[in-house]
Motif scaffolding. Structure first.
Motif, PDB file in Angstrom:
ATOM      1  N   GLN A 149      -6.537 -11.384  -6.438  1.00 37.26           N
ATOM      2  CA  GLN A 149      -5.510 -11.291  -7.354  1.00 37.26           C
ATOM      3  C   GLN A 149      -5.858 -12.320  -8.619  1.00 37.26           C
ATOM      4  OE1 GLN A 149      -2.959  -8.812  -7.042  1.00 37.26           O
ATOM      5  NE2 GLN A 149      -4.336  -8.504  -5.649  1.00 37.26           N
ATOM      6  N   ASP A 171      -0.615 -11.852   2.741  1.00 36.21           N
ATOM      7  CA  ASP A 171      -1.038 -10.253   2.689  1.00 36.21           C
ATOM      8  C   ASP A 171      -2.527 -10.112   3.082  1.00 36.21           C
ATOM      9  OD1 ASP A 171      -1.724  -7.660   2.219  1.00 36.21           O
ATOM     10  OD2 ASP A 171      -0.339  -7.488   0.485  1.00 36.21           O
ATOM     11  N   CYS A 192       2.048  -9.899  -5.319  1.00 39.33           N
ATOM     12  CA  CYS A 192       1.459 -10.051  -4.090  1.00 39.33           C
ATOM     13  C   CYS A 192       2.160 -11.148  -3.343  1.00 39.33           C
ATOM     14  CB  CYS A 192       0.019 -10.012  -4.257  1.00 39.33           C
ATOM     15  SG  CYS A 192      -0.423 -11.601  -4.814  1.00 39.33           S
ATOM     16  N   CYS A 228      -0.567  -0.706  -3.391  1.00 34.32           N
ATOM     17  CA  CYS A 228      -1.518  -0.625  -2.177  1.00 34.32           C
ATOM     18  C   CYS A 228      -2.915  -0.136  -2.600  1.00 34.32           C
ATOM     19  CB  CYS A 228      -0.984  -0.249  -0.990  1.00 34.32           C
ATOM     20  SG  CYS A 228       0.740  -0.994  -0.619  1.00 34.32           S
ATOM     21  N   TYR A 262       0.412  -5.696  -4.706  1.00 42.86           N
ATOM     22  CA  TYR A 262      -0.690  -5.848  -3.821  1.00 42.86           C
ATOM     23  C   TYR A 262      -1.695  -4.734  -3.478  1.00 42.86           C
ATOM     24  CZ  TYR A 262       3.954  -4.182  -1.967  1.00 42.86           C
ATOM     25  OH  TYR A 262       5.397  -3.619  -2.052  1.00 42.86           O
ATOM     26  N   HIS A 271       2.096  -7.722   3.236  1.00 44.50           N
ATOM     27  CA  HIS A 271       1.917  -6.476   2.445  1.00 44.50           C
ATOM     28  C   HIS A 271       3.178  -5.523   2.585  1.00 44.50           C
ATOM     29  CE1 HIS A 271      -1.271  -4.054   0.808  1.00 44.50           C
ATOM     30  NE2 HIS A 271      -0.784  -2.913   1.342  1.00 44.50           N
ATOM     31  N   CYS A 292      -4.623  -7.909   0.899  1.00 46.33           N
ATOM     32  CA  CYS A 292      -4.701  -8.165  -0.773  1.00 46.33           C
ATOM     33  C   CYS A 292      -4.854  -9.766  -0.970  1.00 46.33           C
ATOM     34  CB  CYS A 292      -3.273  -7.592  -1.352  1.00 46.33           C
ATOM     35  SG  CYS A 292      -3.320  -7.933  -3.075  1.00 46.33           S
ATOM     36  N   CYS A 323       1.071  -3.986 -10.962  1.00 47.60           N
ATOM     37  CA  CYS A 323       0.083  -3.749  -9.621  1.00 47.60           C
ATOM     38  C   CYS A 323       0.874  -4.486  -8.314  1.00 47.60           C
ATOM     39  CB  CYS A 323      -1.507  -4.405  -9.975  1.00 47.60           C
ATOM     40  SG  CYS A 323      -2.468  -3.930  -8.274  1.00 47.60           S
ATOM     41  N   THR A 339      -5.193  -2.743  -2.998  1.00 50.88           N
ATOM     42  CA  THR A 339      -6.239  -2.997  -2.235  1.00 50.88           C
ATOM     43  C   THR A 339      -7.555  -2.421  -2.948  1.00 50.88           C
ATOM     44  OG1 THR A 339      -5.484  -0.766  -1.176  1.00 50.88           O
ATOM     45  CG2 THR A 339      -4.382  -2.698  -0.351  1.00 50.88           C
ATOM     46  N   GLY A 392      -4.977  -0.186  -6.168  1.00 47.54           N
ATOM     47  CA  GLY A 392      -6.408  -0.325  -6.429  1.00 47.54           C
ATOM     48  C   GLY A 392      -6.959   0.777  -7.354  1.00 47.54           C
TER      49      GLY A 392
END
Length: 253
Positions: free
Chosen positions: A196, A188, A184, A139, A164, A216, A191, A162, A166, A143
């Motif tokens: 993605q 979601d 992911c 999350c 999901y 998520h 995200c 990575c 954000t 990011g």
């Protein structure tokens, strides 16, 4: 404080029966941050992995449980306190979230991640144990994972996973020089799949795994038996990804 944590029965690795955990302070004086380091007592492969938490912080049980499992398969996992003692509290009114998030300076978080990576480099790589670090982010941490890899001038990292992520900027993908696994769910809202897919396109050697019907946080906070099954699948894919890019590849200098 050092503890011994028994592994869950569903961990398919008989060679690793215990994981050790120790609280750390990284850095000096006011610039220091807290962190938690987990190591496999048995089957330790000598490789370091930096784990960036979601907004619940480095002490959250779901984050710690996931880190235990990663340590169980042989890695040394460091979870830094990205929020310096002020993580998001699920009991706070959601109306306060944006104000709380605005106090998490991206520059300060980036500095703390860099400091944590350097500590791991000095602790493991300088000793000739680990040639490249892995990095996992959830999350908020996901990011920051892509930002970290994009500016990895010291080439600390060999790969990333990575979950999901954000607030990701797909344009930074072209600056990432190592393979990244993006995971992911297609439900979601935090995200977007389109972001993605752009990340996968822009990041060389990357792979995107999308789970149908998942929202998520499903991989480290499953809420049903079905989500738990997909979480197990995601963990297995992550495990193979880390193994192939950190332990198998011979071109890591």
């Amino acid at each position: 404080m050092i503890g011994q944590v028994k592994l869950k029965d569903d961990v398919d690795d008989e060679a690793c029966e215990l994981v050790s955990g120790v609280e750390l302070s990284i850095g000096e004086d006011q610039d220091s941050i807290h962190a938690y380091l987990l190591k496999a007592v048995k089957n330790n492969n000598g490789t370091g992995v930096l784990l960036l938490s979601d907004v619940m912080g480095f002490e959250d049980p779901s984050i710690r449980d996931f880190a235990y499992r990663v340590a169980c398969i042989g890695y040394n996992v460091l979870i830094p306190d990205l929020f310096r003692g002020n993580p998001w509290n699920i009991n706070q009114p959601i109306t306060e979230f944006e104000h709380w998030l605005s106090r998490q300076s991206p520059k300060r978080v980036a500095k703390d991640i860099s400091m944590s990576a350097k500590w791991m480099r000095d602790e493991f790589m300088a000793a000739g144990i680990s040639k490249k670090l892995g990095i996992i982010g959830f999350c908020f941490g996901g990011g920051h994972l892509v930002e970290t890899l994009a500016r990895d001038e010291q080439a600390y990292f060999g790969t990333g996973v990575c979950f999901y992520g954000t607030n990701m900027n797909p344009s930074v993908g072209s600056s990432i020089k190592v393979p990244v696994l993006f995971i992911c769910g297609d439900n979601d809202l935090l995200c977007p799949i389109s972001i993605q897919q752009e990340m996968e396109k822009n990041t060389g050697g990357s792979k995107l795994k999308i789970y149908s019907g998942r929202e998520h946080g499903f991989a480290h906070r499953p809420k049903s038996d079905e989500e738990d099954q997909d979480a197990e699948d995601a963990f297995a894919i992550m495990r193979n990804w880390l193994h192939d890019d950190l332990l198998v590849r011979k071109d890591h200098a």
